[in-house]
Design an enzyme around this catalytic site. Sequence first.
Site, PDB file in Angstrom:
ATOM      1  N   GLY A  87      -0.314 -30.848   2.430  1.00 30.97           N
ATOM      2  CA  GLY A  87       0.199 -31.241   1.119  1.00 30.97           C
ATOM      3  C   GLY A  87       1.026 -30.126   0.525  1.00 30.97           C
ATOM      4  O   GLY A  87       1.514 -29.244   1.226  1.00 30.97           O
ATOM      5  N   ARG A  88       1.162 -30.151  -0.784  1.00 34.86           N
ATOM      6  CA  ARG A  88       1.962 -29.120  -1.454  1.00 34.86           C
ATOM      7  C   ARG A  88       1.160 -27.867  -1.784  1.00 34.86           C
ATOM      8  O   ARG A  88       1.734 -26.813  -2.038  1.00 34.86           O
ATOM      9  CB  ARG A  88       2.587 -29.701  -2.716  1.00 34.86           C
ATOM     10  CG  ARG A  88       3.697 -30.684  -2.351  1.00 34.86           C
ATOM     11  CD  ARG A  88       4.584 -31.151  -3.470  1.00 34.86           C
ATOM     12  NE  ARG A  88       4.544 -30.425  -4.688  1.00 34.86           N
ATOM     13  CZ  ARG A  88       4.270 -30.971  -5.879  1.00 34.86           C
ATOM     14  NH1 ARG A  88       4.001 -32.245  -5.989  1.00 34.86           N
ATOM     15  NH2 ARG A  88       4.298 -30.239  -6.960  1.00 34.86           N
ATOM     16  N   GLU A  91       1.864 -24.255  -0.118  1.00 38.78           N
ATOM     17  CA  GLU A  91       3.048 -23.464  -0.468  1.00 38.78           C
ATOM     18  C   GLU A  91       2.750 -22.433  -1.544  1.00 38.78           C
ATOM     19  O   GLU A  91       3.398 -21.396  -1.600  1.00 38.78           O
ATOM     20  CB  GLU A  91       4.206 -24.370  -0.883  1.00 38.78           C
ATOM     21  CG  GLU A  91       4.054 -25.027  -2.233  1.00 38.78           C
ATOM     22  CD  GLU A  91       5.155 -26.019  -2.558  1.00 38.78           C
ATOM     23  OE1 GLU A  91       5.467 -26.160  -3.744  1.00 38.78           O
ATOM     24  OE2 GLU A  91       5.690 -26.656  -1.633  1.00 38.78           O
ATOM     25  N   CYS A 117      -0.852 -30.341   8.942  1.00 38.84           N
ATOM     26  CA  CYS A 117       0.359 -30.607   8.178  1.00 38.84           C
ATOM     27  C   CYS A 117       1.001 -29.316   7.666  1.00 38.84           C
ATOM     28  O   CYS A 117       1.488 -28.518   8.432  1.00 38.84           O
ATOM     29  CB  CYS A 117       0.043 -31.592   7.052  1.00 38.84           C
ATOM     30  SG  CYS A 117       1.487 -32.389   6.331  1.00 38.84           S
ATOM     31  N   HIS A 118       0.979 -29.082   6.354  1.00 40.51           N
ATOM     32  CA  HIS A 118       1.532 -27.865   5.765  1.00 40.51           C
ATOM     33  C   HIS A 118       0.515 -26.726   5.707  1.00 40.51           C
ATOM     34  O   HIS A 118       0.851 -25.619   5.310  1.00 40.51           O
ATOM     35  CB  HIS A 118       2.067 -28.153   4.362  1.00 40.51           C
ATOM     36  CG  HIS A 118       3.344 -28.924   4.352  1.00 40.51           C
ATOM     37  ND1 HIS A 118       3.403 -30.267   4.680  1.00 40.51           N
ATOM     38  CD2 HIS A 118       4.611 -28.559   4.056  1.00 40.51           C
ATOM     39  CE1 HIS A 118       4.650 -30.690   4.578  1.00 40.51           C
ATOM     40  NE2 HIS A 118       5.410 -29.679   4.210  1.00 40.51           N
ATOM     41  N   TYR A 137       3.257 -30.044  10.478  1.00 43.41           N
ATOM     42  CA  TYR A 137       4.312 -30.971  10.101  1.00 43.41           C
ATOM     43  C   TYR A 137       5.635 -30.342  10.554  1.00 43.41           C
ATOM     44  O   TYR A 137       5.833 -29.128  10.391  1.00 43.41           O
ATOM     45  CB  TYR A 137       4.295 -31.220   8.588  1.00 43.41           C
ATOM     46  CG  TYR A 137       5.204 -32.348   8.185  1.00 43.41           C
ATOM     47  CD1 TYR A 137       4.898 -33.659   8.522  1.00 43.41           C
ATOM     48  CD2 TYR A 137       6.389 -32.096   7.513  1.00 43.41           C
ATOM     49  CE1 TYR A 137       5.744 -34.706   8.192  1.00 43.41           C
ATOM     50  CE2 TYR A 137       7.241 -33.140   7.163  1.00 43.41           C
ATOM     51  CZ  TYR A 137       6.917 -34.441   7.503  1.00 43.41           C
ATOM     52  OH  TYR A 137       7.752 -35.470   7.186  1.00 43.41           O
TER      53      TYR A 137
END
Length: 190
Positions: A87-88, A91, A117-118, A137
């Site tokens: 997800g975000r 980051e 993923c992330h 990802y």
Amino acid sequence: MAKILMLVGDFVEDYEAMVPYQMLLMLEHDVATVCPGKSAGDSVATAIHDFEGHQTYSEKPGHRFAITADFDGLQPETFDALVIPGGRAPEYLRLNEKVLDIVRHFADQNKPIAAVCHGPQVLAAAGVLKNRECSCYPAVAPEVQIGGGTYMTPGEGMDTAHVDGNLVTAPAWPAHPAWMREFCRLLPTD
């Protein structure tokens, strides 16, 4: 069973936090969910990412995800394994030095680490991907490579997991069955 730490933050991918959390609880593991700046009883917002034929995934509001342990005072040595959903959240989680120290502890101690993923953004920022193979990802592949790792291209449908020693990675939530199966194979048993 194993004592597992899950690192999350606001706008973690909904399926990538909730589904593995529930799967691990179903198998009777003790899973603590933590987030910098939050305590047990708090929650984080999640985002639902979907593949709908656009050039990238779409994002929609998800559910609230419960934080079950305090981030402050966390002692990573008391845990057997680590899970980093995507997800975000990754980051900005990767900007937190304590998060990076936690990840380094698990890597240095060769404890099982699962990232999807992330999530590998956090692994790259912690400097633990050098000479390692890592799925993620596809948009995160440059960070894996810059971090000294080898990007492992996901299988068709993004439903495969990759294992490199103690590291189990996958490209996105369609890989949950393979990703969690491989991670659970690495967990200590009673």
